[in-house]
Write a protein that holds these residues in place. Sequence first.
Motif, PDB file in Angstrom:
ATOM      1  N   PRO A  75      59.074  57.158  69.955  1.00  0.00           N
ATOM      2  CA  PRO A  75      59.461  58.565  69.702  1.00  0.00           C
ATOM      3  C   PRO A  75      58.938  59.534  70.748  1.00  0.00           C
ATOM      4  O   PRO A  75      59.662  60.440  71.178  1.00  0.00           O
ATOM      5  CB  PRO A  75      58.854  58.842  68.326  1.00  0.00           C
ATOM      6  CG  PRO A  75      58.807  57.509  67.660  1.00  0.00           C
ATOM      7  CD  PRO A  75      58.500  56.524  68.753  1.00  0.00           C
ATOM      8  N   GLU A  76      57.669  59.354  71.191  1.00  0.00           N
ATOM      9  CA  GLU A  76      57.130  60.279  72.190  1.00  0.00           C
ATOM     10  C   GLU A  76      57.852  60.125  73.532  1.00  0.00           C
ATOM     11  O   GLU A  76      58.036  61.093  74.278  1.00  0.00           O
ATOM     12  CB  GLU A  76      55.623  60.073  72.372  1.00  0.00           C
ATOM     13  CG  GLU A  76      55.206  58.682  72.798  1.00  0.00           C
ATOM     14  CD  GLU A  76      54.908  57.770  71.615  1.00  0.00           C
ATOM     15  OE1 GLU A  76      54.132  56.814  71.795  1.00  0.00           O
ATOM     16  OE2 GLU A  76      55.437  58.022  70.502  1.00  0.00           O
ATOM     17  N   SER A  77      58.273  58.903  73.824  1.00  0.00           N
ATOM     18  CA  SER A  77      59.031  58.682  75.052  1.00  0.00           C
ATOM     19  C   SER A  77      60.419  59.293  74.945  1.00  0.00           C
ATOM     20  O   SER A  77      60.951  59.827  75.932  1.00  0.00           O
ATOM     21  CB  SER A  77      59.149  57.185  75.343  1.00  0.00           C
ATOM     22  OG  SER A  77      57.874  56.621  75.582  1.00  0.00           O
ATOM     23  N   GLN A  78      61.005  59.222  73.762  1.00  0.00           N
ATOM     24  CA  GLN A  78      62.308  59.853  73.565  1.00  0.00           C
ATOM     25  C   GLN A  78      62.222  61.362  73.802  1.00  0.00           C
ATOM     26  O   GLN A  78      63.114  61.959  74.412  1.00  0.00           O
ATOM     27  CB  GLN A  78      62.817  59.578  72.151  1.00  0.00           C
ATOM     28  CG  GLN A  78      63.205  58.130  71.900  1.00  0.00           C
ATOM     29  CD  GLN A  78      63.829  57.948  70.522  1.00  0.00           C
ATOM     30  OE1 GLN A  78      64.286  58.908  69.904  1.00  0.00           O
ATOM     31  NE2 GLN A  78      63.834  56.709  70.046  1.00  0.00           N
ATOM     32  N   ALA A  79      61.138  61.980  73.326  1.00  0.00           N
ATOM     33  CA  ALA A  79      60.967  63.420  73.499  1.00  0.00           C
ATOM     34  C   ALA A  79      60.848  63.779  74.976  1.00  0.00           C
ATOM     35  O   ALA A  79      61.444  64.766  75.441  1.00  0.00           O
ATOM     36  CB  ALA A  79      59.733  63.890  72.732  1.00  0.00           C
ATOM     37  N   GLN A  80      60.098  62.986  75.711  1.00  0.00           N
ATOM     38  CA  GLN A  80      59.956  63.254  77.147  1.00  0.00           C
ATOM     39  C   GLN A  80      61.275  63.030  77.871  1.00  0.00           C
ATOM     40  O   GLN A  80      61.629  63.775  78.790  1.00  0.00           O
ATOM     41  CB  GLN A  80      58.872  62.346  77.729  1.00  0.00           C
ATOM     42  CG  GLN A  80      57.470  62.670  77.241  1.00  0.00           C
ATOM     43  CD  GLN A  80      56.428  61.768  77.879  1.00  0.00           C
ATOM     44  OE1 GLN A  80      56.386  61.591  79.081  1.00  0.00           O
ATOM     45  NE2 GLN A  80      55.588  61.176  77.049  1.00  0.00           N
ATOM     46  N   LEU A  81      62.014  62.002  77.436  1.00  0.00           N
ATOM     47  CA  LEU A  81      63.301  61.726  78.048  1.00  0.00           C
ATOM     48  C   LEU A  81      64.273  62.876  77.833  1.00  0.00           C
ATOM     49  O   LEU A  81      65.000  63.283  78.744  1.00  0.00           O
ATOM     50  CB  LEU A  81      63.877  60.434  77.476  1.00  0.00           C
ATOM     51  CG  LEU A  81      65.219  59.970  78.044  1.00  0.00           C
ATOM     52  CD1 LEU A  81      65.129  59.769  79.545  1.00  0.00           C
ATOM     53  CD2 LEU A  81      65.672  58.698  77.357  1.00  0.00           C
ATOM     54  N   ILE A  84      63.425  65.616  80.252  1.00  0.00           N
ATOM     55  CA  ILE A  84      63.855  65.330  81.610  1.00  0.00           C
ATOM     56  C   ILE A  84      65.345  65.587  81.778  1.00  0.00           C
ATOM     57  O   ILE A  84      65.786  66.204  82.751  1.00  0.00           O
ATOM     58  CB  ILE A  84      63.520  63.862  81.972  1.00  0.00           C
ATOM     59  CG1 ILE A  84      61.999  63.678  82.079  1.00  0.00           C
ATOM     60  CG2 ILE A  84      64.187  63.466  83.286  1.00  0.00           C
ATOM     61  CD1 ILE A  84      61.576  62.233  82.192  1.00  0.00           C
ATOM     62  N   LEU A  85      66.133  65.144  80.815  1.00  0.00           N
ATOM     63  CA  LEU A  85      67.582  65.272  80.934  1.00  0.00           C
ATOM     64  C   LEU A  85      68.049  66.719  80.811  1.00  0.00           C
ATOM     65  O   LEU A  85      69.122  67.076  81.295  1.00  0.00           O
ATOM     66  CB  LEU A  85      68.264  64.407  79.880  1.00  0.00           C
ATOM     67  CG  LEU A  85      68.081  62.887  80.054  1.00  0.00           C
ATOM     68  CD1 LEU A  85      68.712  62.131  78.893  1.00  0.00           C
ATOM     69  CD2 LEU A  85      68.678  62.423  81.369  1.00  0.00           C
ATOM     70  N   GLN A  86      67.235  67.563  80.162  1.00  0.00           N
ATOM     71  CA  GLN A  86      67.602  68.969  80.013  1.00  0.00           C
ATOM     72  C   GLN A  86      67.045  69.855  81.113  1.00  0.00           C
ATOM     73  O   GLN A  86      67.459  71.003  81.258  1.00  0.00           O
ATOM     74  CB  GLN A  86      67.092  69.506  78.664  1.00  0.00           C
ATOM     75  CG  GLN A  86      67.781  68.922  77.450  1.00  0.00           C
ATOM     76  CD  GLN A  86      67.287  69.556  76.166  1.00  0.00           C
ATOM     77  OE1 GLN A  86      67.798  70.565  75.718  1.00  0.00           O
ATOM     78  NE2 GLN A  86      66.257  68.958  75.588  1.00  0.00           N
TER      79      GLN A  86
END
Length: 561
Positions: A75-81, A84-86
């Motif tokens: 989940p924390e990696s999803q948030a960082q991802l 990045i994409l935004q």
Amino acid sequence: MSRSKQRSWIGLAIGSLGFWLFPTILTAIPAYSADRVAVFYGPLEFTLSVDALESFVKEGKITDELAPYAGSIKPESQAQLREILQQRFEANPTLISQFTSAQLGKTVLERMGKVLLTETGENGATALRAALISAAGDPQGLSLLNLVRKFPDRTIRVNLNLGLQITAQFSEFTKYRDAIVKVIEQQAATEAETAAKVDFSQQPDLRKAGSFQWEQQTITLNDTVRDRTLTFDLYLPQANDRVSVQQPAPVIVISHGAAGNRSSFAYLAQHLASHGFAVAAIDHPGDNTKLFEQFFSGLTGSPQPIELVNRSLEITFVLDELERRAQSDPTLKGRLNLQQVGAIGQSLGGYTSLALAGAKLNFPQLQKDCNNDQFLNLSLLVQCDVARLPNSNYTLQDERIKAVFAINPLTSSVFGQSGLSQIKVPVMLVAGTDDIFTPAVTEQIQPFTWLTTPEKYLVLLENATHFTTIAKSRDERSVLPIPPELVGPDPALARPYINALSTAFFKNYLTNASEYRAYLSPAYTRSITQEPFKLILVQSLTATQINRAIESVTPKQASQP
């Protein structure tokens, strides 16, 4: 951003997207399309809709389509991802258009286009350029997600095979770099233990300004040979009640990097002048801040390869003019020692200073290296520009240069081993371990072993980037918008290192003040090193040590890149 966090940021982007869709975020371009992305890996291929990805990025929603791929990401990696994409990149359509129309930009697009293909499987360079320009002009701005929406094809085909190879090479490159840095740290410890002990707390602190006051002159010259105007700032030490100026004062020239100017190292020029040196900080009009501003505004063309020849010749022209004025100008007469000249340069300026010291352009090496796609060493994009020049024996050396202090220079192909080995004067190479534009291993550490001059030093600034030593005034806007992640920790914290080491280096080699040699040692750098930048200096390092470091982290039966 700390080194560990920077690695985490890059690693997350590469690792997560590599498993999920594409492992090429390190090229700063996403691998999906306006409607769908088709990922192929060997005989396998699968597609995803951009709508599903957009729902995830903007709302954090995991659709049924996305669930099989998102389940393996924390989940924390999803948030960082998502972040990045935004993330929006500050760039306007004219800047993007100008850069991608220049030879260097075309090369970048061609290489990225081998990973990001069109719907019909062709190189995606042209479509990628259109998407970049369109996204930069869109109200939502240039982000990775918006870039995808602007891709002119309905589907982007992603070459996951090549993407994974790039990711693996990046991982290996980082691993090898860390192993080599560890060996250099061990070498520094050994040299420190065997050196004479000095209590540097009882010695003058070279990080601080010296005893001299100084005056600054701005001089403009008409260079009729190259049909241009040359401007430089001359810093002259002045006597005061406490100290008299050495007459004449040794001269140091400073050469800025691409898109820089004569104020990029004003802090260093002023520091050296306070220690009794006359300093000439030069503007290279063929690739300085002004030219890049005009280029990105569409008012002029891109810098040309001949500028890598002109740079050294411009400095020689300035030194010739200073010699003339030292004989005829009452304000300079008797104040300049132009037979004991030092050169300082950063990035392209570092290359320039080494050329002035006798390094030879190496066209056979360029021809060999520039025929290969290079994703990891961005400096080769600039070095390979030299290969476009006529193969000639360019004479760039200036015999007046007696010592060189080169920061983040690019060297590996433009000089190679045979070119660098021609230098006979003392050299100090400064490398930043987190420099992705002129990588430390390929551009400074390995080239250090090629130097044959007995008076040579290698300085590592751990956690430093390509921009760590450059200074900007508060009202000076960067020509290129540089994300904070690429700038790294506060550059002001590293400048005292550069002040101290350059002062000791030139005091020793331009004024024969041997008492300063003690500062050119691992023991001294250890005594002043502070977080976040660890300072390491060695005088000896061999290719064998580097190879052993690489072998120590290379899996058996794996080939070294």
